[in-house]
Design a protein around this motif. Sequence first.
Motif, PDB file in Angstrom:
ATOM      1  N   GLY A 168       0.780  -1.231   0.000  1.00 52.45           N
ATOM      2  CA  GLY A 168       0.000   0.000   0.000  1.00 52.45           C
ATOM      3  C   GLY A 168       0.809   1.277   0.000  1.00 52.45           C
ATOM      4  O   GLY A 168       0.241   2.353   0.050  1.00 52.45           O
ATOM      5  N   ALA A 169       2.128   1.169  -0.081  1.00 49.15           N
ATOM      6  CA  ALA A 169       2.951   2.377  -0.025  1.00 49.15           C
ATOM      7  C   ALA A 169       3.011   3.089  -1.365  1.00 49.15           C
ATOM      8  O   ALA A 169       3.254   4.284  -1.415  1.00 49.15           O
ATOM      9  N   GLY A 170       2.845   2.362  -2.438  1.00 51.92           N
ATOM     10  CA  GLY A 170       2.896   2.959  -3.762  1.00 51.92           C
ATOM     11  C   GLY A 170       1.502   3.125  -4.320  1.00 51.92           C
ATOM     12  O   GLY A 170       0.758   2.148  -4.450  1.00 51.92           O
ATOM     13  N   LEU A 171       1.112   4.373  -4.637  1.00 49.52           N
ATOM     14  CA  LEU A 171      -0.205   4.669  -5.184  1.00 49.52           C
ATOM     15  C   LEU A 171      -0.028   5.351  -6.533  1.00 49.52           C
ATOM     16  O   LEU A 171       0.813   6.243  -6.668  1.00 49.52           O
ATOM     17  N   TYR A 172      -0.829   4.955  -7.498  1.00 52.01           N
ATOM     18  CA  TYR A 172      -0.715   5.472  -8.847  1.00 52.01           C
ATOM     19  C   TYR A 172      -2.109   5.822  -9.349  1.00 52.01           C
ATOM     20  O   TYR A 172      -3.049   5.058  -9.147  1.00 52.01           O
ATOM     21  N   TYR A 173      -2.212   6.984 -10.021  1.00 51.17           N
ATOM     22  CA  TYR A 173      -3.511   7.446 -10.504  1.00 51.17           C
ATOM     23  C   TYR A 173      -3.416   7.985 -11.919  1.00 51.17           C
ATOM     24  O   TYR A 173      -2.412   8.590 -12.293  1.00 51.17           O
ATOM     25  N   ALA A 174      -4.493   7.788 -12.678  1.00 53.86           N
ATOM     26  CA  ALA A 174      -4.611   8.459 -13.959  1.00 53.86           C
ATOM     27  C   ALA A 174      -4.864   9.942 -13.704  1.00 53.86           C
ATOM     28  O   ALA A 174      -5.475  10.317 -12.694  1.00 53.86           O
ATOM     29  N   ASP A 175      -4.404  10.782 -14.593  1.00 58.89           N
ATOM     30  CA  ASP A 175      -4.576  12.229 -14.428  1.00 58.89           C
ATOM     31  C   ASP A 175      -6.044  12.613 -14.289  1.00 58.89           C
ATOM     32  O   ASP A 175      -6.387  13.560 -13.581  1.00 58.89           O
ATOM     33  N   SER A 176      -6.898  11.865 -14.954  1.00 58.00           N
ATOM     34  CA  SER A 176      -8.326  12.205 -14.969  1.00 58.00           C
ATOM     35  C   SER A 176      -9.003  12.034 -13.606  1.00 58.00           C
ATOM     36  O   SER A 176     -10.079  12.592 -13.386  1.00 58.00           O
ATOM     37  N   VAL A 177      -8.386  11.272 -12.703  1.00 53.91           N
ATOM     38  CA  VAL A 177      -9.017  11.021 -11.401  1.00 53.91           C
ATOM     39  C   VAL A 177      -8.205  11.549 -10.225  1.00 53.91           C
ATOM     40  O   VAL A 177      -8.655  11.461  -9.077  1.00 53.91           O
ATOM     41  N   LYS A 178      -7.022  12.074 -10.486  1.00 52.90           N
ATOM     42  CA  LYS A 178      -6.203  12.601  -9.393  1.00 52.90           C
ATOM     43  C   LYS A 178      -6.953  13.667  -8.623  1.00 52.90           C
ATOM     44  O   LYS A 178      -7.555  14.563  -9.202  1.00 52.90           O
ATOM     45  N   GLY A 179      -6.932  13.541  -7.308  1.00 54.27           N
ATOM     46  CA  GLY A 179      -7.626  14.493  -6.453  1.00 54.27           C
ATOM     47  C   GLY A 179      -9.078  14.142  -6.211  1.00 54.27           C
ATOM     48  O   GLY A 179      -9.721  14.724  -5.333  1.00 54.27           O
ATOM     49  N   ARG A 180      -9.612  13.203  -6.984  1.00 53.72           N
ATOM     50  CA  ARG A 180     -11.017  12.800  -6.823  1.00 53.72           C
ATOM     51  C   ARG A 180     -11.159  11.366  -6.363  1.00 53.72           C
ATOM     52  O   ARG A 180     -12.205  11.002  -5.809  1.00 53.72           O
ATOM     53  N   CYS A 181     -10.154  10.543  -6.590  1.00 53.47           N
ATOM     54  CA  CYS A 181     -10.232   9.127  -6.247  1.00 53.47           C
ATOM     55  C   CYS A 181      -9.099   8.737  -5.302  1.00 53.47           C
ATOM     56  O   CYS A 181      -8.000   9.305  -5.381  1.00 53.47           O
ATOM     57  N   THR A 182      -9.383   7.767  -4.465  1.00 50.90           N
ATOM     58  CA  THR A 182      -8.383   7.223  -3.560  1.00 50.90           C
ATOM     59  C   THR A 182      -8.451   5.707  -3.597  1.00 50.90           C
ATOM     60  O   THR A 182      -9.503   5.123  -3.358  1.00 50.90           O
ATOM     61  N   ILE A 183      -7.317   5.093  -3.904  1.00 51.15           N
ATOM     62  CA  ILE A 183      -7.236   3.642  -3.903  1.00 51.15           C
ATOM     63  C   ILE A 183      -6.641   3.179  -2.582  1.00 51.15           C
ATOM     64  O   ILE A 183      -5.745   3.828  -2.030  1.00 51.15           O
ATOM     65  N   SER A 184      -7.140   2.080  -2.064  1.00 49.10           N
ATOM     66  CA  SER A 184      -6.626   1.537  -0.811  1.00 49.10           C
ATOM     67  C   SER A 184      -6.856   0.033  -0.803  1.00 49.10           C
ATOM     68  O   SER A 184      -7.523  -0.512  -1.687  1.00 49.10           O
ATOM     69  N   ARG A 185      -6.309  -0.632   0.208  1.00 44.87           N
ATOM     70  CA  ARG A 185      -6.512  -2.070   0.310  1.00 44.87           C
ATOM     71  C   ARG A 185      -6.380  -2.493   1.759  1.00 44.87           C
ATOM     72  O   ARG A 185      -5.709  -1.847   2.558  1.00 44.87           O
ATOM     73  N   ASP A 186      -7.026  -3.604   2.077  1.00 47.73           N
ATOM     74  CA  ASP A 186      -6.943  -4.220   3.397  1.00 47.73           C
ATOM     75  C   ASP A 186      -6.555  -5.672   3.151  1.00 47.73           C
ATOM     76  O   ASP A 186      -7.424  -6.511   2.870  1.00 47.73           O
ATOM     77  N   ASN A 187      -5.278  -5.963   3.260  1.00 48.34           N
ATOM     78  CA  ASN A 187      -4.808  -7.312   2.941  1.00 48.34           C
ATOM     79  C   ASN A 187      -5.338  -8.354   3.925  1.00 48.34           C
ATOM     80  O   ASN A 187      -5.484  -9.526   3.567  1.00 48.34           O
ATOM     81  N   ALA A 188      -5.623  -7.951   5.149  1.00 50.68           N
ATOM     82  CA  ALA A 188      -6.191  -8.893   6.121  1.00 50.68           C
ATOM     83  C   ALA A 188      -7.580  -9.356   5.687  1.00 50.68           C
ATOM     84  O   ALA A 188      -7.993 -10.474   6.008  1.00 50.68           O
ATOM     85  N   ARG A 189      -8.280  -8.508   4.976  1.00 47.99           N
ATOM     86  CA  ARG A 189      -9.618  -8.829   4.468  1.00 47.99           C
ATOM     87  C   ARG A 189      -9.601  -9.235   2.995  1.00 47.99           C
ATOM     88  O   ARG A 189     -10.659  -9.502   2.419  1.00 47.99           O
ATOM     89  N   ASN A 190      -8.410  -9.255   2.389  1.00 48.03           N
ATOM     90  CA  ASN A 190      -8.280  -9.587   0.962  1.00 48.03           C
ATOM     91  C   ASN A 190      -9.210  -8.721   0.113  1.00 48.03           C
ATOM     92  O   ASN A 190      -9.870  -9.215  -0.820  1.00 48.03           O
TER      93      ASN A 190
END
Length: 122
Positions: A54-76
Amino acid sequence: QVQLVESGGGLVQAGGSLRLSCAASGCTFAYAMGWFLQAPGKEREFVAAINWIGAGLYYADSVKGRCTISRDNARNTGYLQMNSLKPEDTAVYYCAAYSSRMYSERAFPASWGQGTQVTVSS
């Protein structure tokens, strides 16, 4: 191979928010995760990606500032929080898993979900 199931899509008014989820199963290795969208009559395009830890986050320019990607590996489970939605965000959104724990824009996903429809009304 990872099995992926998306949920959380739906109909929302412009300016609204949605949180997409991606439940993974059948995986015995660490993998980077991504989200893509495909609008009617268009090619599938990259939205966001996140490395295994989860340390590396990458976004398309069209969604930067509007979208946030995340994950919970304990919950898969992975997530895509989408805010300030626009009608042009209307598309089927797909979750993807890579064969590496680190995302690379040159890599092609190893697994795809079935997609979830997001419709933004004006």
